[in-house]
Design an enzyme around this catalytic site. Structure first.
Site, PDB file in Angstrom:
ATOM      1  CB  SER A  67      -0.640  -0.352   1.400  1.00 28.44           C
ATOM      2  OG  SER A  67      -1.766   0.927   1.352  1.00 28.44           O
ATOM      3  CG  ASP A 278      -3.063  -0.658  -2.025  1.00 32.24           C
ATOM      4  OD1 ASP A 278      -3.091   0.861  -2.243  1.00 32.24           O
ATOM      5  OD2 ASP A 278      -3.512  -1.558  -1.746  1.00 32.24           O
ATOM      6  CG  ASP A 280      -6.279   0.413  -0.744  1.00 27.62           C
ATOM      7  OD1 ASP A 280      -5.465   1.646  -0.448  1.00 27.62           O
ATOM      8  OD2 ASP A 280      -6.160  -0.496   0.468  1.00 27.62           O
ATOM      9  CD  GLU A 369      -8.951   3.069   7.852  1.00 27.01           C
ATOM     10  OE1 GLU A 369      -9.192   1.885   8.773  1.00 27.01           O
ATOM     11  OE2 GLU A 369      -8.767   2.564   6.755  1.00 27.01           O
ATOM     12  CB  ALA A 370      -9.322  10.240   8.729  1.00 32.07           C
ATOM     13  CG  ASN A 371      -6.381   5.756   5.429  1.00 29.83           C
ATOM     14  OD1 ASN A 371      -7.836   6.455   5.459  1.00 29.83           O
ATOM     15  ND2 ASN A 371      -5.997   5.336   6.661  1.00 29.83           N
ATOM     16  CB  SER A 499       0.660   1.443  14.086  1.00 32.99           C
ATOM     17  OG  SER A 499       0.272   0.988  12.913  1.00 32.99           O
TER      18      SER A 499
HETATM   19  P1  NG1 Z   1      -2.690   1.510  11.767  1.00 35.50           P
HETATM   20  O1  NG1 Z   1      -0.896   1.569  11.650  1.00 35.50           O
HETATM   21  O2  NG1 Z   1      -3.363   0.004  12.641  1.00 35.50           O
HETATM   22  O3  NG1 Z   1      -2.932   2.433  11.943  1.00 35.50           O
HETATM   23  C1  NG1 Z   1      -3.258   2.190   8.526  1.00 35.50           C
HETATM   24  C2  NG1 Z   1      -3.872   3.203   8.862  1.00 35.50           C
HETATM   25  C3  NG1 Z   1      -5.093   2.282   8.811  1.00 35.50           C
HETATM   26  C4  NG1 Z   1      -5.192   1.667   7.957  1.00 35.50           C
HETATM   27  C5  NG1 Z   1      -4.006   0.222   8.038  1.00 35.50           C
HETATM   28  C6  NG1 Z   1      -4.648  -0.431   6.885  1.00 35.50           C
HETATM   29  C7  NG1 Z   1      -4.197   4.660   9.833  1.00 35.50           C
HETATM   30  C8  NG1 Z   1      -3.979   6.041  11.508  1.00 35.50           C
HETATM   31  N1  NG1 Z   1      -4.311   4.098  10.394  1.00 35.50           N
HETATM   32  O4  NG1 Z   1      -3.296   1.445  10.759  1.00 35.50           O
HETATM   33  O5  NG1 Z   1      -6.701   3.181   9.048  1.00 35.50           O
HETATM   34  O6  NG1 Z   1      -5.987   2.122   6.476  1.00 35.50           O
HETATM   35  O7  NG1 Z   1      -3.150   1.353   8.107  1.00 35.50           O
HETATM   36  O8  NG1 Z   1      -3.459  -0.032   5.217  1.00 35.50           O
HETATM   37  O9  NG1 Z   1      -4.400   5.987   8.752  1.00 35.50           O
HETATM   38 ZN    ZN Z   2      -3.737   1.426   0.086  1.00 38.66          ZN
END
Ligand code: NG1
Ligand code: ZN
Length: 546
Positions: A67, A278, A280, A369-371, A499
């Site tokens: 990703s 990737d 998504d 997700e905010a991202n 994380s």
């Molecule tokens: P982690 O590393 O668990 O915070 C991150 C993103 C998730 C999700 C995953 C999978 C943040 C804060 N966290 O997870 O939203 O997208 O990667 O790719 O953005």
């Molecule tokens: Zn991705």
């Protein structure tokens, strides 16, 4: 298991070294690490995928990607027959298979899995797999092929695809839903997009897209070709021809640094989007009176939910519509959705599987997700209702039209998983209907200043959270320390969580100004350090990208 299969399997497995001292954990994104460590893991994921295929009596997917992570990383994850992430109950099994220290242990784990899940080993299996554009992808795909061959499974190597394309192909094969090939993915989505654009539109939708030097570039160019430049005028930046994957570009970089990516010169009045490596995730941005302004996953969710709400009202349909967020959603977005739009909002732990699952509780569930990772799920009941009303001659033209729009949305939006290409087109459709540019969209609500940080701790697994990760229950005393800090900041909010994809604790903070929320994040990071041991090192999430 057939002795000849077992022999081939163990011979194949023995070819690859187990990295010493590394414990692999199947997390929210499958297995992810530096690519050279992945050979044995990928071989074993092949075994797991075949067993899952036999267990579900359906086609299973495997995606090779890391990703938004750096180009030297890679990863592997398993996709369910429904196109969703692998069922949670198999995650510990994946972890066990990946970490088996000897062939005997590997055989024991496989045998246990077969008996526990009552797998008929004679059942045929089929695996579809793809990879992103990482240089290590080809080598890992070859290892996966060896594993599937050793397991005597049939498979389709779909080559280079975006993650959501692979999910979509698995979903469509198992549901016998068209398309049967990747061309069908493009035509289904492109057709829905063209039909959804308002007829009154005078020119094409125009957008400049940073593709993170990843797989999204080729896919977007292809999608734009299929759509045609009379409906979509897309300029592709960071297409991978010269820059490095995810380096100073892509959705993750733009979201965390709140700045334009390299390779994009912000011009007034233009609309920009960034995909991740990737494809998504997608976020939008624009130049707002000389400043960079981000339109993230929360803004996409609000925009899309409000459009669907309008269509439901017009079609006079009584279906439940809800938005699913995580604790990372900006407080203003939650207030806007619940307060102004009167749309129910649910909060779940980070990770798409949680959002996806919760979204299914609504007739129409919008999750982001905010991202920028998210999609809209339509229940069977909703889809039936759209079809019924759109073809009911006794309904008014206006009702029928709204119902047809909703029908087309189910074709435009990837139902298997969040898809940057499909989400990008969805946003274009909604903006076109509302006759909005980024400025109007941005004004719907103002994000509270926010900051994410990462803290390296000796053992992040010691941190435990509850209430959709908004409350930290271990180590003792940390939540009380956070609470004491937060109350001293106007509009303050902060939470910490380990994380699932990196060996860090993440800190999130919001406050009334950027300077104060930066300070709150730093103080909370210090509290994490104090409560979690000595060998620590904190960075803003953004620092790592510089
Ligand atoms: P982690 O590393 O668990 O915070 C991150 C993103 C998730 C999700 C995953 C999978 C943040 C804060 N966290 O997870 O939203 O997208 O990667 O790719 O953005
Ligand atoms: Zn991705």
């Amino acid at each position: 298991m057939d002795p000849s299969i077992l022999k081939a399997l163990l011979e194949g497995d023995a070819k690859y070294m187990s990295p010493t001292g590394t414990k692999f954990l199947y997390g929210t994104a499958g297995f992810r690490c530096k690519a050279p460590l992945l050979d044995k893991i990928v071989f074993r994921v092949g075994i797991l995928a075949v067993l899952r295929s036999k267990c579900t009596k359906a086609t299973i997917g495997v995606m090779l990607t890391a990703s938004h992570n750096p180009v030297e990383d890679n990863g592997v994850k398993v996709v369910e027959p429904s196109g969703e992430m692998m069922v949670a109950s198999w995650e510990p099994r994946a972890t066990a298979i990946a970490n088996a220290a000897s062939s005997d242990e590997l055989v024991d784990i496989i045998s246990q899995l077969i008996s526990e899940s009552s797998i008929d080993i004679k059942q045929p299996s089929h695996v579809m797999f793809a990879r992103d554009t990482r240089p290590s992808g080809d080598h890992l795909a070859a290892i996966l092929e060896q594993s599937l061959t050793a397991m005597q499974s049939s498979f389709d190597n779909l080559g280079v695809l975006t993650t959501p394309q692979l999910h979509y192909m698995v979903w469509s094969r198992n549901t016998h839903h068209p398309p049967s090939d990747i061309q069908g993915y493009y035509t289904t989505i492109a057709t829905a997009f063209k039909e959804l654009l308002p007829q009154s539109m005078s020119g094409p939708a125009v957008v400049t897209v940073d593709c993170a030097n990843g797989v999204g570039a080729g896919a977007l160019q292809k999608m734009a070709e299929v759509i045609g430049n009379n409906c979509l005028n897309v300029t592709v930046c960071n297409d991978g021809s010269s820059g490095i994957l995810n380096e100073k570009c892509g959705a993750d970089y733009v979201k965390l640094n709140q700045c334009a990516p390299d390779g994009v010169d912000l011009e007034t009045g233009k609309r920009y989007a960034s995909l991740d490596g990737d494809a998504d995730r997608v976020v939008f941005f624009f130049e707002d009176n000389g400043s960079f302004r981000l339109l993230d996953g929360d803004k996409i969710a609000s925009l899309v939910a409000s459009f669907i709400q309008e269509q439901l009202t017009q079609a006079d349909m009584k279906l439940t519509l809800g938005v699913v967020q995580t604790a990372y959603a900006n407080g203003s977005s939650t207030d806007y959705l619940c307060g102004k739009m009167k749309i129910p909002v649910a909060c779940v732990p980070t990770g798409v599987k949680h959002l996806h699952h919760k979204a299914k509780e609504f007739d129409i569930g919008v999750y982001f997700e905010a991202n920028g990772h998210g999609t809209v799920l339509f229940s069977e009941k909703a889809v039936k209702e759209f079809h019924r009303i759109s073809s009911d001659e006794s309904c008014s033209m206006e009702k029928k039209q709204a119902a047809s729009q909703l029908c087309r949305l189910t074709q435009l939006i990837n139902q298997a998983v969040g898809d940057a290409l499909s989400d990008l087109l969805l946003v274009e459709v909604v903006l076109a209907h509302k006759k909005w540019g980024c400025a109007e969209w941005s004004k719907t609500y103002t994000d509270l200043p926010n900051r994410q940080m990462k803290v390296k701790v000796p053992d992040r697994t010691l941190m435990k959270t509850t209430d959709a990760e908004r409350v930290c229950v271990s180590p003792a005393g940390l939540q009380e320390a956070i609470d004491t800090l937060v109350v001293t900041f106007a509009m303050g909010r902060s939470f910490v969580r380990p994380s699932g994809t990196e060996d860090v604790v993440r800190v999130y903070a919001e406050a009334d100004t950027q300077a104060r929320c930066d300070l709150l994040a730093c103080l909370v990071a210090d509290a994490v350090t104090e409560h979690m041991g000595d060998s620590v090192n904190k960075t803003t999430a953004a620092d790592e990208n510089h």
